[in-house]
Design a protein around this motif. Structure first.
Motif, mmCIF file in Angstrom:
data_model
loop_
_atom_site.group_PDB
_atom_site.id
_atom_site.type_symbol
_atom_site.label_atom_id
_atom_site.label_comp_id
_atom_site.label_asym_id
_atom_site.label_seq_id
_atom_site.Cartn_x
_atom_site.Cartn_y
_atom_site.Cartn_z
ATOM 1 N N LEU A 110 0.819 -1.213 0.000
ATOM 2 C CA LEU A 110 0.000 0.000 0.000
ATOM 3 C C LEU A 110 0.857 1.270 0.000
ATOM 4 C CD1 LEU A 110 -2.771 1.261 -0.067
ATOM 5 C CD2 LEU A 110 -2.863 1.093 2.422
ATOM 6 N N GLU A 111 1.870 1.329 0.842
ATOM 7 C CA GLU A 111 2.689 2.552 0.905
ATOM 8 C C GLU A 111 3.366 2.841 -0.430
ATOM 9 O OE1 GLU A 111 2.553 4.924 3.208
ATOM 10 O OE2 GLU A 111 1.021 3.627 4.101
ATOM 11 N N PRO A 112 4.035 1.868 -1.061
ATOM 12 C CA PRO A 112 4.626 2.173 -2.371
ATOM 13 C C PRO A 112 3.571 2.511 -3.423
ATOM 14 C CG PRO A 112 5.285 -0.037 -1.640
ATOM 15 C CD PRO A 112 4.437 0.553 -0.572
ATOM 16 N N ILE A 125 -4.974 -5.776 -5.379
ATOM 17 C CA ILE A 125 -4.613 -6.668 -6.480
ATOM 18 C C ILE A 125 -3.275 -7.341 -6.193
ATOM 19 C CG2 ILE A 125 -3.931 -6.708 -8.921
ATOM 20 C CD1 ILE A 125 -6.110 -4.423 -9.236
ATOM 21 N N ASP A 126 -2.326 -6.587 -5.645
ATOM 22 C CA ASP A 126 -1.034 -7.170 -5.265
ATOM 23 C C ASP A 126 -1.209 -8.297 -4.255
ATOM 24 O OD1 ASP A 126 0.290 -5.338 -6.891
ATOM 25 O OD2 ASP A 126 0.752 -3.974 -5.233
ATOM 26 N N GLY A 183 -3.489 -10.461 -4.355
ATOM 27 C CA GLY A 183 -4.068 -11.628 -5.013
ATOM 28 C C GLY A 183 -5.559 -11.547 -5.296
ATOM 29 N N CYS A 184 -6.165 -10.406 -5.075
ATOM 30 C CA CYS A 184 -7.601 -10.265 -5.322
ATOM 31 C C CYS A 184 -7.842 -9.545 -6.644
ATOM 32 C CB CYS A 184 -8.247 -9.482 -4.180
ATOM 33 S SG CYS A 184 -8.145 -10.345 -2.614
ATOM 34 N N ARG A 185 -9.115 -9.483 -7.026
ATOM 35 C CA ARG A 185 -9.519 -8.756 -8.231
ATOM 36 C C ARG A 185 -10.322 -7.529 -7.823
ATOM 37 N NH1 ARG A 185 -11.991 -13.389 -11.973
ATOM 38 N NH2 ARG A 185 -13.691 -11.950 -11.691
ATOM 39 N N VAL A 186 -10.293 -6.490 -8.672
ATOM 40 C CA VAL A 186 -10.971 -5.231 -8.367
ATOM 41 C C VAL A 186 -11.736 -4.754 -9.594
ATOM 42 C CG1 VAL A 186 -10.622 -2.789 -7.798
ATOM 43 C CG2 VAL A 186 -9.236 -4.541 -6.661
ATOM 44 N N PHE A 204 -0.106 2.634 -12.767
ATOM 45 C CA PHE A 204 0.132 1.223 -12.444
ATOM 46 C C PHE A 204 0.270 0.376 -13.712
ATOM 47 C CE2 PHE A 204 -2.643 3.115 -9.150
ATOM 48 C CZ PHE A 204 -1.728 3.123 -8.108
ATOM 49 N N PRO A 205 1.305 0.624 -14.510
ATOM 50 C CA PRO A 205 1.461 -0.121 -15.766
ATOM 51 C C PRO A 205 1.707 -1.614 -15.543
ATOM 52 C CG PRO A 205 3.425 1.187 -15.315
ATOM 53 C CD PRO A 205 2.390 1.578 -14.294
ATOM 54 N N ASP A 206 2.197 -1.983 -14.378
ATOM 55 C CA ASP A 206 2.466 -3.389 -14.089
ATOM 56 C C ASP A 206 1.181 -4.196 -13.901
ATOM 57 O OD1 ASP A 206 2.236 -1.766 -11.680
ATOM 58 O OD2 ASP A 206 2.743 -3.585 -10.557
#
Length: 169
Positions: free
Chosen positions: A61-63, A117-118, A120-123, A144-146
């Motif tokens: 979250l912080e990054p 999402i990081d 492991g969930c979907r949004v 968030f291109p990644d």
């Protein structure tokens, strides 16, 4: 003075996002706050079967809050942290993020969505118009291109969404 009796929900949402003037914007905001309060009251009065939700530590979250080409204001950072609190505690998030046009709401929910999402969930981010969905999609894709959010509109074919972790529509 405006009367609520003549406004549809669509008109309230339009005036909340693209108000005719300040009076309309303030009235639309009041209506949305009342709707949120009614929903909270109904939720409190209704017996729900709560599904258990795994606690989500949200280590990125912080990054993710730093992914934008500007620094989040103190109010924005606080809003993100408050929205993250129930998720970290293993509770479902049921909240409203209110702010003036251009106040940085996209950065707030975008940072939180990316961290979710990081984990492991979907949004899914749902917006009231295609024009706004396209704008938000561009902003989130740049930040968030990644992750690469997928734009979904009335013209989108279902095959384009297969396996998408993040949809904006």
């Amino acid at each position: 003075e405006l009367e609520a009796g003549g406004w549809t929900l669509k008109q309230v949402l339009q005036q909340a996002h693209a108000p005719r003037d300040r009076t309309y914007a303030e009235f639309a905001r009041e209506v949305l706050l009342k709707l949120a309060a009614l929903d909270a009251l109904a939720s409190a009065q209704t017996q729900r079967i709560e599904r258990s939700v795994a606690a989500m530590p949200l280590p990125t979250l912080e990054p993710r809050k730093q992914a934008f080409p500007f620094t989040l204001s103190e109010a924005q950072a606080t809003a993100v942290d408050e929205l993250a609190e129930p998720l970290r505690a293993g509770r479902r998030l049921n909240g409203v993020l209110l702010g003036d046009v251009g106040s940085g709401k996209t950065a707030c929910y975008g940072a939180l969505a990316a961290a979710v999402i990081d984990s492991g969930c979907r949004v899914a981010v749902l917006l009231p118009s295609t024009v706004l969905a396209e704008q938000v999609h561009r902003e989130l894709s740049h930040a968030f291109p990644d992750i690469g959010p997928v734009l979904v509109t009335g013209d989108t074919e279902a095959m384009n969404m297969a396996g998408a972790r993040w949809v904006v529509g």
